[in-house]
Design a protein around this motif. Structure first.
Motif, PDB file in Angstrom:
ATOM      1  N   LEU A 234       0.847  -1.192   0.000  1.00  0.00           N
ATOM      2  CA  LEU A 234       0.000   0.000   0.000  1.00  0.00           C
ATOM      3  C   LEU A 234       0.886   1.247   0.000  1.00  0.00           C
ATOM      4  CD1 LEU A 234      -2.789   1.345   0.210  1.00  0.00           C
ATOM      5  CD2 LEU A 234      -2.668   1.038   2.696  1.00  0.00           C
ATOM      6  N   ALA A 235       0.669   2.131  -0.969  1.00  0.00           N
ATOM      7  CA  ALA A 235       1.472   3.349  -1.095  1.00  0.00           C
ATOM      8  C   ALA A 235       0.562   4.564  -1.202  1.00  0.00           C
ATOM      9  CB  ALA A 235       2.368   3.270  -2.325  1.00  0.00           C
ATOM     10  N   ILE A 236       1.009   5.663  -0.634  1.00  0.00           N
ATOM     11  CA  ILE A 236       0.320   6.951  -0.794  1.00  0.00           C
ATOM     12  C   ILE A 236       1.214   7.832  -1.650  1.00  0.00           C
ATOM     13  CG2 ILE A 236      -0.656   8.971   0.342  1.00  0.00           C
ATOM     14  CD1 ILE A 236      -1.086   7.228   2.822  1.00  0.00           C
ATOM     15  N   ALA A 237       0.696   8.281  -2.784  1.00  0.00           N
ATOM     16  CA  ALA A 237       1.456   9.103  -3.719  1.00  0.00           C
ATOM     17  C   ALA A 237       1.092  10.567  -3.517  1.00  0.00           C
ATOM     18  CB  ALA A 237       1.165   8.684  -5.163  1.00  0.00           C
ATOM     19  N   CYS A 238       2.062  11.351  -3.096  1.00  0.00           N
ATOM     20  CA  CYS A 238       1.847  12.784  -2.869  1.00  0.00           C
ATOM     21  C   CYS A 238       2.257  13.549  -4.124  1.00  0.00           C
ATOM     22  CB  CYS A 238       2.653  13.263  -1.666  1.00  0.00           C
ATOM     23  SG  CYS A 238       2.185  12.463  -0.106  1.00  0.00           S
TER      24      CYS A 238
END
Length: 361
Positions: A234-238
């Motif tokens: 799971l990744a959060i792309a800013c």
């Protein structure tokens, strides 16, 4: 056939190639940075002047300079106007016609355009996004700016409607977002042939417009996606990594999901972000360019409804499912639709929009 990049600025047979001055969006936003790097790639090595307004991180400046851009402050209004004398000013792509642009920035842009035209240059637009403009003074300044070009090249029908409200009768052409135009370089987004190892959440938060990805529906779809794609992280792309922007949303999501192992991509390296999308097993977003990045990378995508028409337009065009922000019960069906998308149909639409984006030139 679409005009070549050289045709846009003049060819040896038709006169000298003019210096180009690029007026772009906020380069803290990696979507706007990609659009600028595409513009610089289209100069075929000549580079150009890039107007910046606020100070930029060193990593952003490095990427612009490497691509051939010379960053010049727009706050030095008269100095910037002198640099623009006789140049071709390129406005766009991106959502640049907005109601929150400072009066000083608009006056400075108008002076630069007048200087360019006095020296035989011109204003051209590429894949311009136009918002609703309510401020009377900004309306007048945007009208004066856009009056300096023959035709306003727009990225979508929503921008066309907003331009008609702003500048009734102004000549316009609706093409496509410039991000669909393939250009070379580290910023190019192409389908990856490697492992699809990330479930990406790409948030966009704008309190002034009531925009947010956070809600029960996001919780539900992420939980289901982790079950359906057990090998994916799971990744959060800013896309806008400033502390007050996407990084703040990322911190809230990490706190919201304390039992999840989460990787936060919060740097300004566009090539690293592009690699992330090429490795995406699923992209969940309410951000326009995150959705387009997923589509270009041939990754499954799911849009979260936050009331933004521009995201809905792209989602509908590519048959991307749209999940209501509080639509927890619809999460399963939307995820199934996202993972089973028609690759051939999506590829054909990408090709069509690439041709349409080229007409911005």
């Amino acid at each position: 056939m679409p005009a070549s990049p050289l045709d846009a600025v003049g060819s040896p047979a038709r006169g000298r190639v003019r210096r180009q001055v690029f007026v772009c969006g906020d380069l803290h936003n990696l979507g706007d940075l990609k659009l600028l790097l595409q513009n610089l790639a289209l100069t075929e090595g000549r580079g150009g002047i890039v107007r910046r307004w606020a100070p930029l991180p060193a990593e952003i400046e490095r990427q612009v300079i490497t691509a051939g851009g010379e960053l010049v402050s727009g706050r030095a209004v008269l100095g910037f106007a002198r640099r623009a004398f006789g140049a071709q000013i390129v406005l766009g792509g991106g959502q640049l016609v907005r109601d929150n642009v400072s009066i000083a920035a608009l006056v400075g842009l108008l002076l630069a355009i007048v200087s360019a035209r006095l020296g035989g240059g011109a204003l051209v637009t590429r894949g311009l996004g136009v918002s609703v403009i309510r401020s009377p003074l900004r309306r007048a300044l945007w009208q004066a700016i856009l009056a300096q070009c023959g035709v306003v090249n727009l990225r979508d029908e929503g921008s066309s409607k907003n331009l008609e409200r702003l500048f009734p009768g102004k000549a316009r052409a609706v093409h496509a977002d410039m991000v669909f135009l393939p250009t070379g370089g580290a910023h190019a987004i192409i389908p990856g042939g490697g492992p699809r190892r990330w479930i990406i959440v790409a948030p966009c938060a704008d309190p002034s417009e009531g925009r947010s990805i956070e809600g029960d529906a996001l919780d539900a779809v992420v939980a289901r996606a982790l079950d359906r794609l057990p090998g994916a992280g799971l990744a959060i792309a800013c896309h806008d990594p400033r502390a007050c922007m996407d990084k703040a949303v990322a911190a809230r999501l990490v706190a919201r999901w304390p039992d999840r192992e989460i990787t936060v991509f919060d740097g300004y390296d566009l090539a690293r972000l592009v690699t992330l999308y090429r490795e995406a097993a699923l992209v969940v977003t309410n951000r326009l360019h995150a959705l387009i990045f997923a589509i270009l990378a041939d990754a499954p995508a799911l849009a979260v409804e936050d009331g933004t028409a521009k995201v809905r337009v792209v989602a509908d065009r590519f048959d991307v499912p749209v999940l209501p922000r509080e639509g927890r019960t619809a999460a399963g069906a939307c995820l199934d639709a996202a993972l089973s998308f028609d690759r051939l149909s999506r590829r054909r639409m990408r090709q069509n929009l690439a041709l349409s984006a080229a007409r911005n030139l």
